[in-house]
Scaffold this active site. Structure first.
Site, PDB file in Angstrom:
ATOM      1  N   GLU A   1      40.735  42.251  46.056  1.00 47.01           N
ATOM      2  CA  GLU A   1      39.290  42.239  46.096  1.00 47.01           C
ATOM      3  C   GLU A   1      38.850  41.051  46.385  1.00 47.01           C
ATOM      4  O   GLU A   1      37.615  40.703  47.319  1.00 47.01           O
ATOM      5  CB  GLU A   1      38.828  42.351  44.483  1.00 47.01           C
ATOM      6  CG  GLU A   1      37.307  42.596  44.331  1.00 47.01           C
ATOM      7  CD  GLU A   1      36.789  42.063  42.974  1.00 47.01           C
ATOM      8  OE1 GLU A   1      36.427  41.012  42.968  1.00 47.01           O
ATOM      9  OE2 GLU A   1      36.775  42.980  42.075  1.00 47.01           O
TER      10      GLU A   1
ATOM     11  N   ARG B   1      32.345  47.300  45.127  1.00 47.78           N
ATOM     12  CA  ARG B   1      32.548  45.949  45.597  1.00 47.78           C
ATOM     13  C   ARG B   1      32.631  45.916  47.143  1.00 47.78           C
ATOM     14  O   ARG B   1      33.512  45.257  47.883  1.00 47.78           O
ATOM     15  CB  ARG B   1      34.209  45.582  45.224  1.00 47.78           C
ATOM     16  CG  ARG B   1      34.419  45.397  43.794  1.00 47.78           C
ATOM     17  CD  ARG B   1      33.682  44.211  43.040  1.00 47.78           C
ATOM     18  NE  ARG B   1      34.124  44.309  41.696  1.00 47.78           N
ATOM     19  CZ  ARG B   1      33.514  44.703  40.747  1.00 47.78           C
ATOM     20  NH1 ARG B   1      32.766  45.578  40.959  1.00 47.78           N
ATOM     21  NH2 ARG B   1      33.982  44.423  39.561  1.00 47.78           N
TER      22      ARG B   1
ATOM     23  N   SER C   1      38.808  39.339  38.964  1.00 46.90           N
ATOM     24  CA  SER C   1      39.753  40.628  39.483  1.00 46.90           C
ATOM     25  C   SER C   1      40.244  40.390  40.759  1.00 46.90           C
ATOM     26  O   SER C   1      39.469  39.911  41.589  1.00 46.90           O
ATOM     27  CB  SER C   1      39.164  42.098  39.583  1.00 46.90           C
ATOM     28  OG  SER C   1      38.439  42.364  38.368  1.00 46.90           O
TER      29      SER C   1
HETATM   30  N1  EPU Z   1      43.896  47.656  31.202  1.00 45.62           N
HETATM   31  C1  EPU Z   1      45.309  47.818  31.270  1.00 45.62           C
HETATM   32  N2  EPU Z   1      45.947  46.781  31.389  1.00 45.62           N
HETATM   33  C2  EPU Z   1      45.298  45.488  31.823  1.00 45.62           C
HETATM   34  C3  EPU Z   1      43.928  45.632  32.238  1.00 45.62           C
HETATM   35  C4  EPU Z   1      43.415  46.782  31.685  1.00 45.62           C
HETATM   36  O1  EPU Z   1      45.751  48.771  30.753  1.00 45.62           O
HETATM   37  O2  EPU Z   1      45.938  44.324  31.845  1.00 45.62           O
HETATM   38  C5  EPU Z   1      43.037  49.004  31.001  1.00 45.62           C
HETATM   39  C6  EPU Z   1      42.374  49.182  30.030  1.00 45.62           C
HETATM   40  O3  EPU Z   1      42.861  49.165  28.791  1.00 45.62           O
HETATM   41  C7  EPU Z   1      41.249  50.041  30.234  1.00 45.62           C
HETATM   42  C8  EPU Z   1      41.388  50.063  31.758  1.00 45.62           C
HETATM   43  O4  EPU Z   1      42.252  49.273  32.477  1.00 45.62           O
HETATM   44  O5  EPU Z   1      41.394  51.185  29.922  1.00 45.62           O
HETATM   45  C9  EPU Z   1      39.998  49.124  32.419  1.00 45.62           C
HETATM   46  O6  EPU Z   1      40.073  47.914  31.842  1.00 45.62           O
HETATM   47  P1  EPU Z   1      38.524  46.892  31.835  1.00 45.62           P
HETATM   48  O7  EPU Z   1      37.731  47.523  31.249  1.00 45.62           O
HETATM   49  O8  EPU Z   1      39.052  45.670  31.360  1.00 45.62           O
HETATM   50  O9  EPU Z   1      38.337  46.771  33.123  1.00 45.62           O
HETATM   51  P2  EPU Z   1      38.906  46.767  34.698  1.00 45.62           P
HETATM   52  O10 EPU Z   1      38.676  48.191  35.410  1.00 45.62           O
HETATM   53  O11 EPU Z   1      40.163  46.384  34.499  1.00 45.62           O
HETATM   54  C10 EPU Z   1      36.701  46.326  35.927  1.00 45.62           C
HETATM   55  C11 EPU Z   1      36.136  45.245  36.923  1.00 45.62           C
HETATM   56  C12 EPU Z   1      35.753  43.803  36.266  1.00 45.62           C
HETATM   57  C13 EPU Z   1      34.837  44.054  35.185  1.00 45.62           C
HETATM   58  C14 EPU Z   1      35.244  45.192  34.378  1.00 45.62           C
HETATM   59  C15 EPU Z   1      34.446  45.808  33.310  1.00 45.62           C
HETATM   60  C16 EPU Z   1      37.176  45.589  39.141  1.00 45.62           C
HETATM   61  C17 EPU Z   1      38.231  45.345  40.191  1.00 45.62           C
HETATM   62  N3  EPU Z   1      37.208  44.728  38.030  1.00 45.62           N
HETATM   63  O12 EPU Z   1      37.846  45.833  35.287  1.00 45.62           O
HETATM   64  O13 EPU Z   1      35.367  42.937  37.126  1.00 45.62           O
HETATM   65  O14 EPU Z   1      34.565  43.027  34.507  1.00 45.62           O
HETATM   66  O15 EPU Z   1      35.533  46.629  34.886  1.00 45.62           O
HETATM   67  O16 EPU Z   1      33.243  46.374  33.699  1.00 45.62           O
HETATM   68  O17 EPU Z   1      36.638  46.770  39.321  1.00 45.62           O
HETATM   69  C18 EPU Z   1      35.632  41.144  38.893  1.00 45.62           C
HETATM   70  O18 EPU Z   1      35.519  41.876  39.721  1.00 45.62           O
HETATM   71  O19 EPU Z   1      36.059  40.181  38.929  1.00 45.62           O
HETATM   72  C19 EPU Z   1      35.725  41.642  37.400  1.00 45.62           C
HETATM   73  C20 EPU Z   1      36.356  41.120  36.529  1.00 45.62           C
END
Ligand code: EPU
Length: 337
Positions: A333, A165, A237
């Site tokens: 972010e 990012r 995010s």
């Molecule tokens: N998780 C939780 N609680 C939550 C959300 C997530 O425990 O409320 C845990 C999930 O269970 C999982 C892990 O966190 O084990 C990862 O969750 P997820 O796959 O939903 O992805 P993320 O790391 O929360 C990132 C990006 C998103 C992108 C997703 C999918 C960042 C800051 N965010 O989110 O990007 O869509 O991966 O690849 O890196 C964005 O940048 O606006 C965005 C939505």
């Protein structure tokens, strides 16, 4: 053509749906005309804000400085070989429209980034990423306009200094650079990327989807987890996933055995901010017109009529609570303007 507006309302120009105005708002699809205006000093460039679709921003009211919005949407195939294709796209193009076009041509590389809100010009700035990939992997170069010197120039992928990012465009010395076009190198015989587990698990075991099916799956997964900005204002995010040392993560695992961690660089791991925020008890919580999305704790939502201050103050409280519980400082972010 250049259009200049005064006291331009920005509510439709930011995905949080915040009330705001720009004292000067310029939209243009013509770089020569823009450069001429810059050379003639007819544009106040002391504090420019380059705004795409405003999908990663919290706008204060009113915006100080000139807002510039690119509307160039042309897609041009620059070069084609047996295996790959080099495509130039105007910064004003809607990101997902562009991804849809690449998938319709069976040009691979961007399908995992389907449905991300925003413009093509914004993609390299914060190096958008999701479902196992990021824009930087396919960006060959970026054409930008430097408002300070009134000239157009090109940056190679290396010169963009892409990170998680992050890119050169976020650095203070790039304050006057407007992304004008992005050049992507895509595959003509696409290899699908199923490295993101929930995406792989979307398909039956051993099934090899094509990029059209990947796009459809990503759209379904995204829509099930993330709020549609047209329904509830949000900027995706709100925080970055923090990077900690493998050693610190190991210590955290002793107290929280279920903490998810992802490999980042040698010796460091990423921890999902959504997990940290949820574990601090914020998920689904609502304060007046702002809240934390019940299905993804990383997303702050405007339930209607929220102000920038309300959003920022909730974000600050979340940061403090995560710091107190885990000793980790969450970095925003989104951009606060
Ligand atoms: N998780 C939780 N609680 C939550 C959300 C997530 O425990 O409320 C845990 C999930 O269970 C999982 C892990 O966190 O084990 C990862 O969750 P997820 O796959 O939903 O992805 P993320 O790391 O929360 C990132 C990006 C998103 C992108 C997703 C999918 C960042 C800051 N965010 O989110 O990007 O869509 O991966 O690849 O890196 C964005 O940048 O606006 C965005 C939505």
């Amino acid at each position: 053509m250049i259009k200049i507006h005064q006291n331009y309302p920005l509510k439709q120009s930011n995905s949080f749906g915040l009330e705001s105005t720009a004292s000067i708002y310029i939209e243009t699809d013509d770089s020569s005309e823009l450069i001429n205006e810059l050379k003639n000093n007819t544009i106040d460039i002391s504090n420019p804000l380059f705004l795409g679709t405003g999908s990663n921003i919290v706008l204060s009211t009113p915006v100080v400085g000139t807002v510039i919005h690119a509307t160039n949407k042309e897609i041009t195939v620059l070069e084609e070989s047996r295996d790959s294709v080099l495509i130039k796209c105007g910064a004003g193009m809607d990101w997902d429209e562009f991804v849809k076009w690449t998938v319709s041509k069976n040009y691979g590389g961007l399908e995992n980034l389907s449905l991300i809100p925003g413009s093509v010009g914004a993609a390299p700035i914060q190096n958008i990423g999701a479902y196992g990939t990021e824009a930087a992997i396919c960006v060959e170069s970026v054409v930008a306009i430097d408002f300070a010197s009134a000239r157009k120039f090109s940056l190679t992928r290396e010169e963009c200094h892409f990170g998680y990012r992050d890119s050169q465009f976020k650095r203070p010395e790039s304050k006057y650079w407007m992304v004008w076009e992005v050049i992507f190198l895509l595959e003509k015989d696409p290899r699908v990327n199923l490295s993101y587990k929930p995406l792989k698990e979307f398909f039956p075991p051993e099934y090899r989807p094509d990029i059209r099916e990947i796009r459809e799956a990503v759209i379904k997964i995204r829509s099930s987890k993330l709020p549609d900005p047209a329904v509830f204002g949000n900027a995706g995010s709100f925080f970055k996933n923090p990077v900690v040392s493998a050693c610190q993560a190991g210590l955290m695992k002793e107290k929280y055995p279920d903490i998810p961690t992802y490999y980042h660089n040698p010796g460091t791991v990423k921890i999902p901010a959504g997990w940290l925020i949820e574990t601090c008890g914020w998920k689904g919580l609502r304060r007046g017109q702002v809240g934390i999305y019940p299905k993804q704790a990383l997303v702050i939502v405007n339930y209607g009529g929220a102000t920038a201050d309300e959003i920022i103050s909730l974000a600050n409280e979340i940061q403090e609570s995560v710091k107190t519980e885990f000793g980790i400082k969450l970095e925003m972010e989104v951009r606060i303007v």
